[in-house]
Design an enzyme around this catalytic site. Structure first.
Site, PDB file in Angstrom:
ATOM      1  N   GLU A  30     -35.737   1.182  15.845  1.00 51.56           N
ATOM      2  CA  GLU A  30     -35.849   2.033  17.029  1.00 51.56           C
ATOM      3  C   GLU A  30     -36.474   3.398  16.719  1.00 51.56           C
ATOM      4  OE1 GLU A  30     -31.810   2.063  18.552  1.00 51.56           O
ATOM      5  OE2 GLU A  30     -32.224   0.279  19.757  1.00 51.56           O
ATOM      6  N   GLU A  87     -22.924  -1.678  22.742  1.00 53.77           N
ATOM      7  CA  GLU A  87     -23.560  -0.488  22.179  1.00 53.77           C
ATOM      8  C   GLU A  87     -24.772  -0.855  21.329  1.00 53.77           C
ATOM      9  OE1 GLU A  87     -24.378   3.461  21.262  1.00 53.77           O
ATOM     10  OE2 GLU A  87     -23.030   2.679  22.791  1.00 53.77           O
ATOM     11  N   VAL A  91     -30.570  -8.334  15.324  1.00 55.07           N
ATOM     12  CA  VAL A  91     -30.793  -9.553  14.558  1.00 55.07           C
ATOM     13  C   VAL A  91     -31.880  -9.235  13.533  1.00 55.07           C
ATOM     14  CG1 VAL A  91     -31.609 -11.942  14.648  1.00 55.07           C
ATOM     15  CG2 VAL A  91     -30.101 -11.074  16.448  1.00 55.07           C
ATOM     16  N   GLY A  97     -35.758 -15.286  16.882  1.00 55.42           N
ATOM     17  CA  GLY A  97     -36.269 -16.555  17.378  1.00 55.42           C
ATOM     18  C   GLY A  97     -35.375 -17.731  17.017  1.00 55.42           C
ATOM     19  N   GLY A  99     -32.211 -17.992  17.932  1.00 55.46           N
ATOM     20  CA  GLY A  99     -31.168 -18.162  18.937  1.00 55.46           C
ATOM     21  C   GLY A  99     -29.928 -17.330  18.640  1.00 55.46           C
ATOM     22  N   GLY A 101     -29.532 -13.980  18.595  1.00 55.33           N
ATOM     23  CA  GLY A 101     -29.342 -12.911  19.580  1.00 55.33           C
ATOM     24  C   GLY A 101     -28.700 -13.436  20.846  1.00 55.33           C
ATOM     25  N   ASN A 128     -39.179  -0.974  24.332  1.00 55.21           N
ATOM     26  CA  ASN A 128     -38.794  -2.168  23.573  1.00 55.21           C
ATOM     27  C   ASN A 128     -39.022  -3.440  24.399  1.00 55.21           C
ATOM     28  OD1 ASN A 128     -37.634  -4.057  21.896  1.00 55.21           O
ATOM     29  ND2 ASN A 128     -35.794  -2.855  21.488  1.00 55.21           N
ATOM     30  N   TYR A 135     -33.731  -9.834  27.608  1.00 58.05           N
ATOM     31  CA  TYR A 135     -32.650  -9.583  28.566  1.00 58.05           C
ATOM     32  C   TYR A 135     -33.005 -10.120  29.948  1.00 58.05           C
ATOM     33  CZ  TYR A 135     -30.945  -6.454  24.895  1.00 58.05           C
ATOM     34  OH  TYR A 135     -30.506  -5.933  23.702  1.00 58.05           O
TER      35      TYR A 135
END
Length: 161
Positions: A30, A87, A91, A97, A99, A101, A128, A135
């Site tokens: 990040e 919070e 991964v 990729g 699965g 997450g 992001n 999501y």
């Protein structure tokens, strides 16, 4: 070819260093690594002390830790129910990729539902795109009508004085 087995388990005190490592990896992704001041002692107290204020689940692939989710409970006065606030979700790049997450999110969603929570919430940085797409694919809804505010440690001190 050996099948990869995804497992989710609750973190234990011996995972404190691993959790801090994942936090630093997430912060680096990040572009916020310079903001990480947490220590293993801080995490051990916050997560495993007499009064834990947050919880962690570790995601493993074939027994190897590859990610984590750190969450805590909040409360909705409108719903009259608790909720889970995610919070951090991370991964490892090599495991993306796989699965994992999705497995971490599903684990917490099932936990929230089983415990009678009214919702599960989290934030994502606006740049992001991979996470936003992920999501969205889960059916999560962005809450763009709310503006996040924060008081940092210095701001808390100023108001306390």
């Amino acid at each position: 070819m050996q099948e990869k087995i995804l497992t989710i388990r609750s973190a234990v005190p011996e995972d404190t260093g691993l959790v801090l490592s994942f936090i630093k990896d997430l912060a680096d992704y990040e572009k916020l690594l310079h903001e990480v001041t947490a220590t293993e002692d801080d995490l051990r107290q916050s997560l495993f002390g007499d009064h834990p204020v947050a919880h962690v689940v570790i995601g493993e692939i074939s027994g190897i830790p590859q990610g984590f989710a750190l969450y805590f409970y909040n409360y909705s006065t409108f719903l009259g129910r608790p909720g889970i606030y995610l919070e951090d979700l991370f991964v490892s790049p090599d495991a993306r990729g796989s699965g994992l997450g999705k497995a971490l999110i599903l684990h917490l969603a099932k936990k929230a539902y089983a415990e009678g929570c009214g919702r599960m919430e989290w934030s994502v940085l606006d740049w992001n795109t991979p996470s936003i797409d992920f999501y969205d694919s889960l059916g999560a809804m962005p809450q763009d009508e709310w503006i996040g505010y924060r008081l940092d440690r210095a701001g808390l001190k100023k108001l306390s004085d």
